[in-house]
Write an enzyme that holds these catalytic residues in place. Structure first.
Site, PDB file in Angstrom:
ATOM      1  N   GLU A  62       2.068  -0.389  -4.942  1.00  0.00           N
ATOM      2  CA  GLU A  62       0.466   1.047  -5.218  1.00  0.00           C
ATOM      3  C   GLU A  62       2.007   1.375  -5.702  1.00  0.00           C
ATOM      4  O   GLU A  62       1.832   2.286  -4.500  1.00  0.00           O
ATOM      5  CB  GLU A  62      -0.378   1.001  -4.182  1.00  0.00           C
ATOM      6  CG  GLU A  62      -1.368   1.470  -5.028  1.00  0.00           C
ATOM      7  CD  GLU A  62      -2.140   2.639  -3.408  1.00  0.00           C
ATOM      8  OE1 GLU A  62      -3.335   2.619  -3.516  1.00  0.00           O
ATOM      9  OE2 GLU A  62      -1.554   1.973  -2.042  1.00  0.00           O
ATOM     10  N   ASP A 120       1.575  -1.135   0.348  1.00  0.00           N
ATOM     11  CA  ASP A 120      -0.087   0.058   0.002  1.00  0.00           C
ATOM     12  C   ASP A 120       0.862   1.157  -0.417  1.00  0.00           C
ATOM     13  O   ASP A 120       2.420   1.161   0.645  1.00  0.00           O
ATOM     14  CB  ASP A 120      -0.924   0.214   1.460  1.00  0.00           C
ATOM     15  CG  ASP A 120      -2.178   1.748   0.961  1.00  0.00           C
ATOM     16  OD1 ASP A 120      -2.789   1.115   0.568  1.00  0.00           O
ATOM     17  OD2 ASP A 120      -1.270   1.914   2.281  1.00  0.00           O
TER      18      ASP A 120
END
Length: 703
Positions: free
Chosen positions: A381, A345
């Protein structure tokens, strides 16, 4: 008490006792608190210190023992130091946790009635024992037997992103006692569903132990997504059917073992960019009270935190002990929990050395040389909320990336945006402009149209605007530019023409995803038309709004059949999942056979001018005979050739098949104008057919 060892950090049971080790460079004294059944505690001072690691070995301390730490040291926020021994702190290396948080003065190191004291003053000294979770000693032994990682190559991978609870809570075939849990994900009905979609990897939204924010709880909401980590080694125990101390660890391992037996990999969505402690007004749970300046990126005013994540803080990946924490955590999940990869993330945050994103940062250097972590799937990401944080295409060679440009381009193409044909062609063929220069292959592009963050596929074709009022933020949260199109009506409708158009749009985007070079990812529930009623940021919605409604399998049976047909087409034909980029040579050459051709609706090869003519339609020839890949037997793979016909116009158009030099006969393999994708149409060279608006027709060479 014996001296013990400074490594491994955390609590390590060896069959006769437990070694405890905690890093803190600023501590003046560290106490280990052993918690009893009546919540009283025995405090033991850790006298041994090596390299800023405080440690001891306690014979007889066994699995199930609850514990925490109390760290004595400086309280000087202006110097970035926030030690507070009144707080019972969680072990940063804790393998399991127990209990819950009860928010109130006890969790905070400042007077809640005078918030300015969070940047100075003296902590009020209210003990957090009984108001916070406790760490739990676990038994590391597990009978993995013959568990083997599937190790599926990227180019053969289809990823399915899912939420542990949301995917399984309402499935009628899952026993009530295990719905919403790790055990449910390994239940045969869930595995059968994944296998029917030809899924090879299950990417789970955060399973590290996380915290439900105080603000959300006050609103009657919860941190459903879980991007709020308190422990990087412990599976979130509320996802376990067995709630006894340490039970989540064994249940998680059983889930992995069951999925591996079915040939499905497990990828974890991990959040190493921030923690649940938030900004300077957040609670003191572990890292803040152990060594604030080591674990967090501090502002020039060291009372405050740098925030590249939008959550209040950013982990300090420049500090060697924080880097060690991250790497130890990753290795633990691979070696002890047998996971097959990670999706990071806001990965750009981990690459920030000072302020700028540095693709050669210490974190990536460590991953590159690590003999364990470097061998699993690593998905970035590739953005964060800081300046210069959008880094799609800029990660190192081992890494794959969520390709946000693919998502945006495919959405724009199918909603009819002008001047997207060249960009669409680039994304369809693996985004060589982003990945080829760094030595990566098409599989470096994780292609997706929808994910947990944003609209579902059904909502993407049903809403122009976000509808997030249920989140309690006056619709200010969530992305405002969704590149969506409601097909003429905002939200639910009974108009059969609108419903038919929405179905065609969903099928066209799903078909595009499955015939694109790269690694496709499906968001859970898109195969049955899951809706969030226009909410594009359901991070706080632990409710039917976010859960999969499995009754939609019957309502949208044709859509499910279509997705199965599309994924099967990809699985069976390597021409859609090439290991190398296209060579770009003309198809009809004597020396080296070309592998791709771009054709107009007249069946002729496109000229440079055609790319800028405003066309929203294109035909792509994929030459199966040009694949140069060896099979596992060492033989050269030769596949069928295909024609991919795309029409993003609202109206139907006539399309001519190319001449006999491409093929004499073509048979339809996938037709998005049909609800289930089936067509038995056959055409010869040079024949013309009508391609419906907003549709894809895939033809296979059969003669």
């Amino acid at each position: 008490m014996w001296p013990g060892s400074p490594y491994p950090l955390g609590a390590t049971f060896d069959g006769a006792g437990t070694n405890f080790a905690l890093f803190s460079e600023v501590a003046e004294k560290v106490e280990l608190a052993l918690l009893h059944h009546d919540d009283t505690e025995t405090r033991i001072t850790l006298d041994e210190v090596d390299g800023h690691v405080w440690h001891a070995y306690l014979p007889g301390v066994a699995p199930g023992q609850r514990y925490g730490f109390r760290v004595h040291g400086p309280w000087d926020p202006s110097a970035g130091q926030r030690c507070d021994p009144s707080k019972l702190l969680l072990d940063p290396y804790g393998k399991s946790f127990h209990g819950d948080f009860s928010f109130g003065q006890a969790l905070y190191s400042y007077d809640l009635n005078a918030e300015d004291l969070a940047t100075g003053g003296v902590p009020p000294g209210v003990d957090s024992a009984g108001h916070t979770m406790s760490s739990v000693v676990i038994n590391p032994y597990f009978a993995w037997d013959n568990d083997r990682a599937p190790r599926i190559p990227y180019h053969e991978t289809i990823i399915y992103e899912a939420h542990v609870k949301g995917m399984t809570l309402t499935h009628p075939g899952v026993p009530d006692a295990i719905r919403g849990t790790y055990a449910a994900l390994a239940h045969p009905v869930i595995i059968d569903h994944l296998k029917s979609l030809n899924v090879t990897a299950l990417e789970l939204m955060p399973c590290h132990q996380f915290l439900h924010d105080h603000r959300l709880l006050d609103l009657g909401l919860r941190n459903y997504w879980g991007y709020n980590t308190v422990g990087f080694f412990a599976p979130h125990y509320q996802y376990a059917a067995t709630r006894h101390a340490g039970g989540a660890v064994a249940e998680f391992k059983l889930m992995v073992k069951g999925l591996h037996e079915a040939g499905i990999e497990v990828i974890l969505d991990v959040v190493y960019n921030h923690t649940a402690e938030g900004d300077h007004l957040g609670p003191t749970i572990n890292f803040r009270g152990i060594d604030n300046a080591a674990y967090y990126r501090l502002d020039e005013d060291q009372r405050l935190y740098k925030d590249y994540t939008g959550t209040g803080n950013s982990l300090n990946a420049r500090n060697p002990h924080t880097l060690q924490l991250i790497m130890d955590s990753l290795r633990y999940w691979v070696t002890e929990m047998h996971v097959d990869g990670f999706r990071f993330d806001l990965a750009s945050t981990l690459a920030r050395e000072l302020h700028d994103v540095d693709r050669l940062s210490a974190f990536f250097d460590l991953v590159q040389q690590d003999p364990v972590v470097s061998r699993v799937k690593l998905i970035a990401e590739p953005w964060d909320v800081g300046e210069g944080g959008y880094q799609v295409g800029n990660f190192p060679g081992l890494w794959t990336e969520w390709n946000g440009k693919y998502r945006d381009t495919v959405r724009d193409y199918w909603r009819g945006e002008p001047a997207t044909l060249g960009e669409f062609a680039s994304r369809l063929t693996g985004s060589s402009d982003l990945y080829e220069a760094t030595g990566r292959r098409p599989s470096a592009s994780i292609n997706f149209v929808t994910a947990h963050d944003g609209f579902t596929m059904s909502d993407l074709v049903s809403y122009n605007e976000k509808h997030n009022l249920a989140n309690g933020e006056d619709n200010r949260d969530g992305e405002s530019h969704n590149r969506s199109w409601n097909c003429g009506v905002e939200g639910p409708t009974d108009d059969p023409r609108i419903l038919e158009l929405r179905g065609r749009q969903m099928r066209a985007m799903m078909a595009t995803l499955m015939v694109s070079q790269g690694t496709p990812m499906i968001s859970h529930g898109d195969e049955i038309g899951r809706t969030q009623l226009g909410n594009n940021n359901t991070y706080c919605q632990d409710s039917p709004l976010s859960w999969m409604d499995w009754s939609m399998r019957d309502t949208n049976a044709d859509l499910l059949a279509f997705v199965r047909r599309a994924t099967e087409l990809r699985r069976n034909h390597p021409v859609f999942r090439r290991r190398r980029f296209f060579n770009g040579k003309p198809v009809h050459t004597a020396d080296e056979i070309g592998d791709i051709a771009w054709l107009t609706r007249d069946g002729l090869e496109m000229t440079d001018g055609d790319w800028y003519s405003g066309f929203k339609s294109v035909t792509v020839f994929l030459n199966g005979a040009a694949i140069r890949e060896p099979s596992h037997l060492g033989e050269r793979v030769v596949d069928d050739s295909f024609l991919l016909c795309f029409n993003a116009h609202l109206a139907a158009i006539p399309v001519a098949m190319p001449d006999e030099s491409y093929a004499r006969q073509w048979t339809a393999a996938l037709d998005t104008s049909a609800p289930d994708g089936f067509s038995d149409r056959m055409l010869g060279a040079g024949e013309t057919f009508t391609l419906p608006g907003r549709s894809v027709l895939v033809w296979r060479k059969t003669g």
